[in-house]
Design a protein around this motif. Structure first.
Motif, mmCIF file in Angstrom:
data_model
loop_
_atom_site.group_PDB
_atom_site.id
_atom_site.type_symbol
_atom_site.label_atom_id
_atom_site.label_comp_id
_atom_site.label_asym_id
_atom_site.label_seq_id
_atom_site.Cartn_x
_atom_site.Cartn_y
_atom_site.Cartn_z
ATOM 1 N N ASP A 149 0.794 -1.171 -0.552
ATOM 2 C CA ASP A 149 0.074 -0.343 -0.151
ATOM 3 C C ASP A 149 0.790 1.459 0.077
ATOM 4 O O ASP A 149 0.174 2.381 -0.468
ATOM 5 C CB ASP A 149 -1.097 0.471 1.066
ATOM 6 N N TYR A 228 -11.017 -3.796 -2.727
ATOM 7 C CA TYR A 228 -9.912 -3.681 -2.254
ATOM 8 C C TYR A 228 -9.367 -3.178 -2.073
ATOM 9 O O TYR A 228 -8.597 -3.706 -3.255
ATOM 10 C CB TYR A 228 -10.448 -5.551 -1.529
ATOM 11 N N GLY A 229 -8.544 -3.056 -1.087
ATOM 12 C CA GLY A 229 -7.331 -2.831 -0.825
ATOM 13 C C GLY A 229 -6.735 -4.138 -0.743
ATOM 14 O O GLY A 229 -6.651 -4.458 -0.153
ATOM 15 N N LYS A 230 -5.409 -3.441 -0.864
ATOM 16 C CA LYS A 230 -3.832 -4.414 -0.494
ATOM 17 C C LYS A 230 -4.193 -5.317 0.785
ATOM 18 O O LYS A 230 -4.252 -5.823 1.291
ATOM 19 C CB LYS A 230 -2.758 -4.378 -1.428
#
Length: 390
Positions: A149, A228-230
């Motif tokens: 991120d 979705y974020g990492k």
């Protein structure tokens, strides 16, 4: 038993899986490879798990050594992975994947046989050693997810290479184990493979790995494509492995109360539900999280029961061959089929139906177990030709 040295090896070995499987596909996507290209490249891992374990298992059996092969495989895996630092072409990455996979796939069946040889009559303790591999996976998948991120996707290569180096260092610390003496009347490999419960288990394991194909190749891509974020991706992978660890911790108790067959039937039933939920419920983080909790059954309970059965049925000098056969047919051939089918399905029938195909593979495996492995057959090793248990 060298508990901590074996546990350290499992920790690092599966930390590699935690760094590589969820994030290397994102690296390949960043290089603008198509879904089919990604599936082909990732399936090389499974192709080599068909070919290499049996070759290395045969070599270990005839040379009478296992750990020198494990150490060589760790060093050469790192050499193969280093190719990725020097190329971003499909041909170059294909070559690096082939080299790395050929050597990386050699070690796990041999380490499994070393572990069971160290455990001796305490085979039920396998779960407590293997659980450290799950811990390593969690550390890697969460740690690298947070890093990604903040840092470029190239960080996948540096993080994964460092884990491969640690596998080699841990392999130097693991001691060889005394091989169990084979009973003079023990079955041959052919006799063992002709047993109906053995054929049913190996066939079902092939289908279970095929069921996981879309998950291992495209789960991270599916989540990122849905916003979705990492770090969240890493957290969902880790959730599945936390449930796996809990199952491993309780496996000795479960194995005392339930047959291996019953545990496997439950695991396959959970897999049918899990992959359908993943494909059709990705818009709901709660549904995806629940599907990930089922990983404790679809991998943790499944693998612990399957490998215990293999260790029970392939005794003495057949142990390394049995572990290699289990790995090549399930994680190798089954994983290859699942990965390639998912790559084709992703761009034709879409993600939801691709994951549904995984449920179909799991259902086929469940039915094969129900019909091919009759209740009570092959439990506790009592029906082996030598009449003995482990």
């Amino acid at each position: 038993m060298p508990y901590w040295r074996l546990s350290a090896y499992y920790f690092c070995y599966f930390a590699f899986v935690g760094a590589f499987s969820p994030y290397f596909t994102l690296y390949l996507k960043a290089l603008s490879f198509s879904a089919t290209d990604i599936a082909v490249l990732m399936s090389l891992m499974q192709v080599m798990r068909v070919l290499a374990p049996n070759l290395w298992g045969w070599l270990a059996e005839h040379l009478g050594v296992r750990l020198p092969i494990v150490r060589l495989s760790a060093l050469m895996s790192l050499a193969g992975f280093s190719v990725f630092f020097f190329t971003d072409s499909f041909a170059g990455i294909f070559l690096g994947m082939a080299l790395m996979s050929f050597f990386w796939s050699a070690s796990l069946p041999l380490i499994e046989s070393v572990t069971f040889a160290h455990l001796g009559t305490q085979g039920h303790r396998y779960g407590s050693v293997r659980a450290w591999g799950s811990v390593g996976f969690i550390v890697a998948v969460i740690g690298l997810g947070v890093v990604l991120d903040w840092l470029p996707i190239m960080a996948v290569l540096w993080g994964t290479a460092s884990v491969l180096a640690s596998i080699f260092l841990c392999s130097l610390a693991v001691p060889e184990a005394v091989r169990p003496l084979a009973h003079s009347a023990s079955a041959s490999l052919g006799d063992t493979l002709r047993r109906p419960e053995v054929k049913a288990l190996l066939g079902a394991c092939f289908l279970m790995s095929a069921a996981h194909g879309a998950f291992y190749v495209f789960f991270s891509i599916l989540l990122v494509d849905h916003g979705y974020g990492k770090a969240m991706v890493g957290g969902l992978w880790a959730l599945g492995v936390v449930s796996e660890i809990l199952v491993f911790m309780f496996m000795p108790r479960l194995m005392r109360h339930y047959s291996l067959r019953a545990i496997l039937l439950f695991a396959f039933s959970c897999a049918v539900l899990r992959f359908a939920l993943t494909g059709w419920g990705v818009a709901s983080a709660a549904l995806v999280a629940f599907a990930q909790v089922l990983h404790g059954a679809t991998f943790g309970a499944y693998h612990a029961a399957a490998i215990a059965a293999v260790n029970r049925w392939f005794a003495g000098r057949l142990q390394a061959r049995g572990q290699a056969l289990y790995g090549s047919l399930s994680f190798g051939a089954g994983g290859m089929l699942g990965g390639l089918v998912s790559g084709l399905g992703w761009e034709t029938i879409g993600p939801a139906w691709t994951f549904t195909l995984g449920s179909g593979f799991a259902l086929a495996g469940l039915l094969w177990l129900v019909w091919g492995w009759q209740p009570g057959l092959g439990e506790d090793g009592t029906d082996r030709p030598d009449g003995g248990g482990r």
